[in-house]
Scaffold this active site. Structure first.
Site, PDB file in Angstrom:
ATOM      1  N   THR A  67       0.859  -1.170   0.000  1.00 10.46           N
ATOM      2  CA  THR A  67       0.000   0.000   0.000  1.00 10.46           C
ATOM      3  C   THR A  67       0.903   1.231   0.000  1.00 10.46           C
ATOM      4  OG1 THR A  67      -1.909   1.039   1.045  1.00 10.46           O
ATOM      5  CG2 THR A  67      -0.297   0.005   2.522  1.00 10.46           C
ATOM      6  N   LYS A  71       3.620   0.978  -3.923  1.00  7.04           N
ATOM      7  CA  LYS A  71       3.040   0.206  -5.037  1.00  7.04           C
ATOM      8  C   LYS A  71       3.834   0.306  -6.336  1.00  7.04           C
ATOM      9  CE  LYS A  71      -1.799   0.073  -3.566  1.00  7.04           C
ATOM     10  NZ  LYS A  71      -3.185   0.287  -3.997  1.00  7.04           N
ATOM     11  N   ASN A  92      -0.062  -4.240  -6.106  1.00  7.12           N
ATOM     12  CA  ASN A  92      -0.527  -4.244  -4.717  1.00  7.12           C
ATOM     13  C   ASN A  92      -0.424  -5.632  -4.086  1.00  7.12           C
ATOM     14  OD1 ASN A  92      -2.739  -5.519  -5.985  1.00  7.12           O
ATOM     15  ND2 ASN A  92      -4.166  -4.705  -4.482  1.00  7.12           N
ATOM     16  N   ASP A 107      -6.472  -4.519  -7.426  1.00  7.37           N
ATOM     17  CA  ASP A 107      -7.423  -3.430  -7.170  1.00  7.37           C
ATOM     18  C   ASP A 107      -8.503  -3.362  -8.253  1.00  7.37           C
ATOM     19  OD1 ASP A 107      -6.312  -2.558  -4.783  1.00  7.37           O
ATOM     20  OD2 ASP A 107      -4.986  -1.111  -5.745  1.00  7.37           O
ATOM     21  N   ALA A 132      -7.346  10.278 -10.993  1.00  7.08           N
ATOM     22  CA  ALA A 132      -6.336   9.674 -11.871  1.00  7.08           C
ATOM     23  C   ALA A 132      -5.175   9.117 -11.056  1.00  7.08           C
ATOM     24  CB  ALA A 132      -5.820  10.710 -12.881  1.00  7.08           C
ATOM     25  N   GLY A 133      -5.433   8.801  -9.779  1.00  8.71           N
ATOM     26  CA  GLY A 133      -4.405   8.224  -8.915  1.00  8.71           C
ATOM     27  C   GLY A 133      -4.311   6.716  -9.090  1.00  8.71           C
ATOM     28  N   GLY A 134      -3.764   6.048  -8.070  1.00 13.12           N
ATOM     29  CA  GLY A 134      -3.516   4.611  -8.162  1.00 13.12           C
ATOM     30  C   GLY A 134      -4.764   3.784  -8.403  1.00 13.12           C
TER      31      GLY A 134
END
Length: 284
Positions: A67, A71, A92, A107, A132-134
């Protein structure tokens, strides 16, 4: 025959990691299946990941979750990646296959499974993703690979949003476009699935919701949220009031945890046990 006292070790590396509930869910699943596995919640400071991954190998850990903030950096210490993890550029979940460390990203797959469990397919659909993150990267790539017709990325910073759209255009067959989130976002009328992939609404900020024009949510849409604590977010409540079908973030968390379980143990995960354990943990 001599008794085996050695447990198979799994866990999570992160910082901060103190409030990560995954271990509670995985331990309950191991117990339900009668498996001698343990899940350790381990604080690994930024800059210490290489040592932690070497430790994982040395201790023959069966697998590990990653996490924040590990990652992406973890890719340097792996021997192989799944096709999706390679495109997403983040991992992840790591599986130790006889000393060979293989990276996966569950995810997005967990997100798709949670939709499938509600009778929703992304094939041929128009998907709008906030953020637009992970999480957005994983979800958008998996949606595109699963046959979504179009993926729209809505983000407050142009650079990150356009980079994700470029990735989708180059690595998948889905149409992809970027919308700058510099005002309340109006959901296009032809949207099939709307996803909040931001952390807006995550505990303790349960009174916050993404800045969109909620009256543009229509009954034919499926509205989903990655936020799982509290799972009944204001975002989803607004969508419910407008007649849309909603899928909360608890399902995604359980489904990606179940995928991890199967990757590590080779056995089918006890989904109901995992979900019930998390509900109890969150007081639901």
């Amino acid at each position: 025959m001599a008794k085996n006292y050695r447990a198979e070790l799994t866990g999570v590396f992160g910082c901060p990691v103190e409030e990560n509930p995954t271990g509670v869910m995985e331990e309950a699943a191991f117990a339900a299946k009668g498996l001698d596995y343990r899940y350790l919640t381990i604080r690994v400071e930024p800059g210490a990941l290489q040592a932690a991954m070497e430790g994982m190998r040395a201790m023959n850990m069966r697998g590990i979750n990653l996490t924040i903030p590990h990652k992406v950096e973890v890719l340097k210490y792996l021997d192989g990646l799944s096709p999706a993890a390679e495109i997403i550029g983040a991992v992840n979940t790591v599986i130790n296959n006889g000393g060979r460390l293989w990276g996966e990203n569950t995810d997005g797959k967990g997100f798709l499974t949670s939709l499938q469990n509600e009778g929703v397919s992304v094939t041929g659909k128009r998907v709008v993703i906030l953020g637009a993150g992970g999480a957005a990267r994983a979800i958008s790539v998996e949606c595109a690979l699963a046959g979504a017709e179009k993926v729209t990325i809505v983000n407050v910073t142009r650079e990150r949003g356009e980079a994700l759209v470029k990735l989708l255009q180059e690595k998948t067959s889905a149409k992809a476009e970027f919308v700058l989130w510099d005002r309340p976002f109006s959901v296009p009328a032809d949207t099939d699935i709307l996803v909040n992939a931001t952390s807006v609404g995550l505990y303790p900020n349960v009174n916050e919701k993404p800045d969109i024009n909620y009256d543009t949510i229509a009954k034919h849409m499926v509205v989903t949220d990655v936020v799982f604590n509290d799972p009944h977010t204001l975002f989803l409540q607004e969508a419910e009031q407008r007649g849309a079908k909603t899928v909360n973030g608890l399902g995604m968390l359980v489904c990606q945890g179940a995928l991890n379980f199967t990757l590590w143990t080779g056995e089918e995960a006890p989904l109901e046990v995992m979900e019930e354990t998390l509900k109890q943990e969150f007081g639901l």
